[in-house]
Motif scaffolding. Structure first.
Motif, short mmCIF file in Angstrom:
data_model
loop_
_atom_site.label_atom_id
_atom_site.label_comp_id
_atom_site.label_asym_id
_atom_site.label_seq_id
_atom_site.Cartn_x
_atom_site.Cartn_y
_atom_site.Cartn_z
N ILE A 155 -1.99 20.49 1.98
CA ILE A 155 -0.60 20.73 2.39
C ILE A 155 0.06 19.42 2.82
O ILE A 155 1.21 19.15 2.47
CB ILE A 155 -0.55 21.79 3.51
N ALA A 156 -0.67 18.59 3.55
CA ALA A 156 -0.12 17.30 3.99
C ALA A 156 0.15 16.40 2.79
O ALA A 156 1.16 15.69 2.75
CB ALA A 156 -1.09 16.63 4.95
N ALA A 200 3.32 17.68 1.12
CA ALA A 200 4.50 17.37 1.94
C ALA A 200 4.85 15.89 1.86
O ALA A 200 6.02 15.52 1.74
CB ALA A 200 4.25 17.79 3.38
N TYR A 212 2.36 11.70 -5.62
CA TYR A 212 1.38 12.78 -5.64
C TYR A 212 0.16 12.40 -6.48
O TYR A 212 -0.98 12.67 -6.10
CB TYR A 212 2.00 14.09 -6.17
N LEU A 234 6.44 15.05 -1.49
CA LEU A 234 7.81 15.56 -1.68
C LEU A 234 8.86 14.75 -0.93
O LEU A 234 10.06 14.96 -1.13
CB LEU A 234 7.89 17.03 -1.26
N LEU A 235 8.44 13.82 -0.10
CA LEU A 235 9.40 13.03 0.68
C LEU A 235 10.41 12.25 -0.18
O LEU A 235 11.60 12.27 0.13
CB LEU A 235 8.68 12.09 1.63
N SER A 240 8.24 11.13 -6.49
CA SER A 240 7.36 12.15 -5.91
C SER A 240 6.15 12.40 -6.80
O SER A 240 5.02 12.53 -6.31
CB SER A 240 8.13 13.46 -5.71
#
Length: 78
Positions: free
Chosen positions: A12-13, A16, A64, A19-20, A60
């Protein structure tokens, strides 16, 4: 803590954090609109909006991918 919970929190981190750049590009577009820098009748506004959001999405995706590769390296060492 349970290793499953830690793995889930790490995933999850990672999402997140990845996606910044996209969120920042959307916020930048919002601020440009609110501050009146981008008028409705500005030429090529749609193209510039698409390029800004596209750049955020590409950043992003790159982030990722980078984080996923780093996670796989850590898992192979363990």
């Amino acid at each position: 803590m349970n290793s499953v919970v830690l793995t889930l929190l790490g995933h999850i981190a990672r999402i997140a954090l990845a996606l910044l750049p996209w969120a920042l590009s959307l916020y930048l577009q919002f601020r440009l609109q609110v501050d009146g820098i981008w008028a409705v009748d500005m030429p090529y506004r749609g193209l510039l909006s698409a390029l800004l959001i596209g750049a955020g999405l590409l950043a992003s995706l790159w982030l990722y991918t980078l984080l996923s590769k780093a996670q796989k390296k850590v898992q192979h060492k363990a």
